[in-house]
Each structure stands twice: as C-alpha cells, then as structure tokens.
Design a protein around this motif. Structure first.
Motif, mmCIF file in Angstrom:
data_model
loop_
_atom_site.group_PDB
_atom_site.id
_atom_site.type_symbol
_atom_site.label_atom_id
_atom_site.label_comp_id
_atom_site.label_asym_id
_atom_site.label_seq_id
_atom_site.Cartn_x
_atom_site.Cartn_y
_atom_site.Cartn_z
ATOM 1 N N ASN A 122 0.826 -1.212 0.000
ATOM 2 C CA ASN A 122 0.000 0.000 0.000
ATOM 3 C C ASN A 122 0.860 1.262 0.000
ATOM 4 O O ASN A 122 0.524 2.247 -0.667
ATOM 5 N N ALA A 123 1.974 1.234 0.716
ATOM 6 C CA ALA A 123 2.878 2.391 0.743
ATOM 7 C C ALA A 123 3.485 2.632 -0.640
ATOM 8 O O ALA A 123 3.566 3.769 -1.102
ATOM 9 N N ALA A 124 3.883 1.551 -1.315
ATOM 10 C CA ALA A 124 4.457 1.688 -2.655
ATOM 11 C C ALA A 124 3.412 2.192 -3.643
ATOM 12 O O ALA A 124 3.686 3.091 -4.446
ATOM 13 N N ALA A 125 2.214 1.630 -3.597
ATOM 14 C CA ALA A 125 1.148 2.068 -4.505
ATOM 15 C C ALA A 125 0.814 3.541 -4.258
ATOM 16 O O ALA A 125 0.649 4.316 -5.213
ATOM 17 N N ALA A 126 0.747 3.944 -2.998
ATOM 18 C CA ALA A 126 0.443 5.343 -2.675
ATOM 19 C C ALA A 126 1.504 6.278 -3.235
ATOM 20 O O ALA A 126 1.198 7.393 -3.668
ATOM 21 N N GLU A 127 2.746 5.819 -3.251
ATOM 22 C CA GLU A 127 3.835 6.626 -3.784
ATOM 23 C C GLU A 127 3.633 6.935 -5.271
ATOM 24 O O GLU A 127 4.099 7.954 -5.760
ATOM 25 N N THR A 128 2.913 6.058 -5.974
ATOM 26 C CA THR A 128 2.636 6.302 -7.401
ATOM 27 C C THR A 128 1.449 7.255 -7.576
ATOM 28 O O THR A 128 1.208 7.726 -8.679
ATOM 29 N N GLY A 129 0.698 7.474 -6.487
ATOM 30 C CA GLY A 129 -0.482 8.340 -6.572
ATOM 31 C C GLY A 129 -1.721 7.625 -7.065
ATOM 32 O O GLY A 129 -2.740 8.256 -7.345
ATOM 33 N N HIS A 130 -1.668 6.290 -7.166
ATOM 34 C CA HIS A 130 -2.806 5.523 -7.665
ATOM 35 C C HIS A 130 -3.033 4.276 -6.805
ATOM 36 O O HIS A 130 -2.105 3.760 -6.194
ATOM 37 N N ARG A 131 -4.274 3.794 -6.831
ATOM 38 C CA ARG A 131 -4.557 2.479 -6.239
ATOM 39 C C ARG A 131 -4.151 1.446 -7.279
ATOM 40 O O ARG A 131 -4.518 1.575 -8.438
ATOM 41 N N VAL A 132 -3.395 0.468 -6.874
ATOM 42 C CA VAL A 132 -2.937 -0.561 -7.800
ATOM 43 C C VAL A 132 -3.350 -1.922 -7.233
ATOM 44 O O VAL A 132 -3.083 -2.221 -6.069
ATOM 45 N N ASP A 133 -4.018 -2.713 -8.048
ATOM 46 C CA ASP A 133 -4.444 -4.052 -7.649
ATOM 47 C C ASP A 133 -3.208 -4.848 -7.219
ATOM 48 O O ASP A 133 -2.258 -4.981 -7.996
ATOM 49 N N PRO A 134 -3.195 -5.401 -6.004
ATOM 50 C CA PRO A 134 -2.002 -6.112 -5.533
ATOM 51 C C PRO A 134 -1.658 -7.358 -6.358
ATOM 52 O O PRO A 134 -0.517 -7.816 -6.328
ATOM 53 N N SER A 135 -2.600 -7.896 -7.114
ATOM 54 C CA SER A 135 -2.257 -9.041 -7.960
ATOM 55 C C SER A 135 -1.255 -8.638 -9.039
ATOM 56 O O SER A 135 -0.543 -9.490 -9.580
ATOM 57 N N LYS A 136 -1.157 -7.355 -9.327
ATOM 58 C CA LYS A 136 -0.198 -6.870 -10.322
ATOM 59 C C LYS A 136 1.239 -7.073 -9.859
ATOM 60 O O LYS A 136 2.157 -7.071 -10.661
ATOM 61 N N ARG A 137 1.447 -7.248 -8.555
ATOM 62 C CA ARG A 137 2.793 -7.522 -8.028
ATOM 63 C C ARG A 137 3.263 -8.899 -8.447
ATOM 64 O O ARG A 137 4.441 -9.179 -8.486
ATOM 65 N N ARG A 138 2.304 -9.798 -8.744
ATOM 66 C CA ARG A 138 2.607 -11.137 -9.227
ATOM 67 C C ARG A 138 3.207 -12.033 -8.138
ATOM 68 O O ARG A 138 3.951 -12.970 -8.412
ATOM 69 N N ALA A 139 2.866 -11.733 -6.897
ATOM 70 C CA ALA A 139 3.274 -12.581 -5.776
ATOM 71 C C ALA A 139 2.196 -13.632 -5.542
ATOM 72 O O ALA A 139 1.078 -13.509 -6.042
ATOM 73 N N ASN A 140 2.525 -14.656 -4.760
ATOM 74 C CA ASN A 140 1.556 -15.708 -4.465
ATOM 75 C C ASN A 140 0.703 -15.428 -3.241
ATOM 76 O O ASN A 140 -0.464 -15.827 -3.207
ATOM 77 N N ILE A 141 1.291 -14.768 -2.246
ATOM 78 C CA ILE A 141 0.587 -14.583 -0.972
ATOM 79 C C ILE A 141 0.779 -13.158 -0.484
ATOM 80 O O ILE A 141 1.889 -12.627 -0.536
ATOM 81 N N MET A 142 -0.323 -12.547 -0.014
ATOM 82 C CA MET A 142 -0.228 -11.245 0.652
ATOM 83 C C MET A 142 -0.578 -11.446 2.121
ATOM 84 O O MET A 142 -1.601 -12.056 2.442
ATOM 85 N N LEU A 143 0.299 -10.924 2.984
ATOM 86 C CA LEU A 143 0.099 -11.004 4.430
ATOM 87 C C LEU A 143 -0.221 -9.635 5.002
ATOM 88 O O LEU A 143 0.273 -8.622 4.512
ATOM 89 N N ARG A 144 -1.007 -9.628 6.047
ATOM 90 C CA ARG A 144 -1.279 -8.414 6.821
ATOM 91 C C ARG A 144 -0.687 -8.618 8.207
ATOM 92 O O ARG A 144 -0.832 -9.679 8.815
ATOM 93 N N GLY A 145 0.015 -7.589 8.696
ATOM 94 C CA GLY A 145 0.503 -7.632 10.068
ATOM 95 C C GLY A 145 1.890 -8.206 10.257
ATOM 96 O O GLY A 145 2.338 -8.361 11.393
ATOM 97 N N ILE A 146 2.580 -8.524 9.163
ATOM 98 C CA ILE A 146 3.951 -9.031 9.266
ATOM 99 C C ILE A 146 4.840 -8.219 8.338
ATOM 100 O O ILE A 146 4.621 -8.195 7.134
ATOM 101 N N ALA A 147 5.814 -7.544 8.918
ATOM 102 C CA ALA A 147 6.797 -6.805 8.125
ATOM 103 C C ALA A 147 7.855 -7.791 7.644
ATOM 104 O O ALA A 147 8.487 -8.475 8.453
ATOM 105 N N LEU A 148 8.044 -7.877 6.342
ATOM 106 C CA LEU A 148 8.977 -8.850 5.771
ATOM 107 C C LEU A 148 10.389 -8.312 5.579
ATOM 108 O O LEU A 148 11.301 -9.070 5.254
#
Length: 144
Positions: free
Chosen positions: A53-79
C-alpha cells in the motif's frame, strides 16, 4: 510478530495471469500446486500488505495487488530484513531466501511502481516450502 493471509494467487504460466484463490496447497520442495514456479529456490513469493500500500500510494494511484505477481499477501507481518528466517502459515513452513526485486512488469502495471517497490523490501520475499499443507485466506502467519 503475528499476522494473517489476506490474498492468495496462483500463476498459471510464466508471464501469465494471476488467479485469485481462497486456498492453495503447498508441497515441500516444490511450491504451490498449479503455480508456474516449481522446484527451484523461488517456490513461493510473499508480499506485505502495508508495504504494498505504501508503494502504490507513492505512485499516486490504487494498484491491484495481484499486479505484483506474488503468491501470498500477508497483513501484520513486516517482511523487511527477513532473509534466512522461517515463516509459519497454518501448517506450512517457508524458508525465506531473499528479497524479491521488482521487474519491468511493475511499470506495465503502473508507471513509477517499479521504483516505489525498489526500497525497504516493498516488493516482498521469496522462499522455499520446507513443510507443506493447505494455505487459506484468514490463516495465521508468524515469523519464527
């Protein structure tokens, strides 16, 4: 630090579509069933919702997280800086091998996204499945 799985995607083929699923089967030493990346060091890719969300906000747009092409999105864990650690998701254990570097496909998704993902491990991590099992949306996750 504990968190939860908020999204799961399976990549049918290299450069192919990312299919959102509610559950995935992780196979030790292989990867996610049905996913294009099998049996190599990069068996699974994982992103952190807050970092995305921080990276997408930096672009000034909402970006669908599937565009990252990762398999899993986690909430609450800093990687960030998690190389060499293990991540427990339900009964699965993933050995985090390194930081995922953003590729040119990120610019196709949103101009400026590749640069925004290039800092502070925002593009996520990759790893290998040590212990397999089911991964479902809502499952707990913890760095161990």
């Amino acid at each position: 630090m504990t968190g939860e799985v908020v999204s799961i995607w399976i990549k049918r083929s290299h450069r192919g579509v990312m299919d959102a699923v509610d559950e995935a089967q992780a196979v030790a030493g292989r990867g996610l069933v049905g996913n294009a990346d099998q049996g190599r060091r990069r068996q699974v890719t994982i992103i952190d919702e807050e970092a995305w969300n921080a990276a997408a906000a930096e672009t000034g747009h909402r970006v669908d997280p599937s565009k990252r092409r990762a398999n899993i999105m986690l909430r609450g864990i800093a990687l960030a800086e998690s190389r060499g650690r293990h991540l427990r998701i339900a009964s699965c254990l993933i050995h985090i091998l390194g930081e995922t570097r953003p590729c040119e496909r990120m610019e196709e998704a949103q101009p400026g996204l590749r640069k925004a993902l290039g800092t502070a491990w925002r593009a996520g991590v990759f790893g290998e499945i040590v212990e397999g099992g089911s991964i479902r949306i809502g499952d707990g996750a913890e760095l161990v």
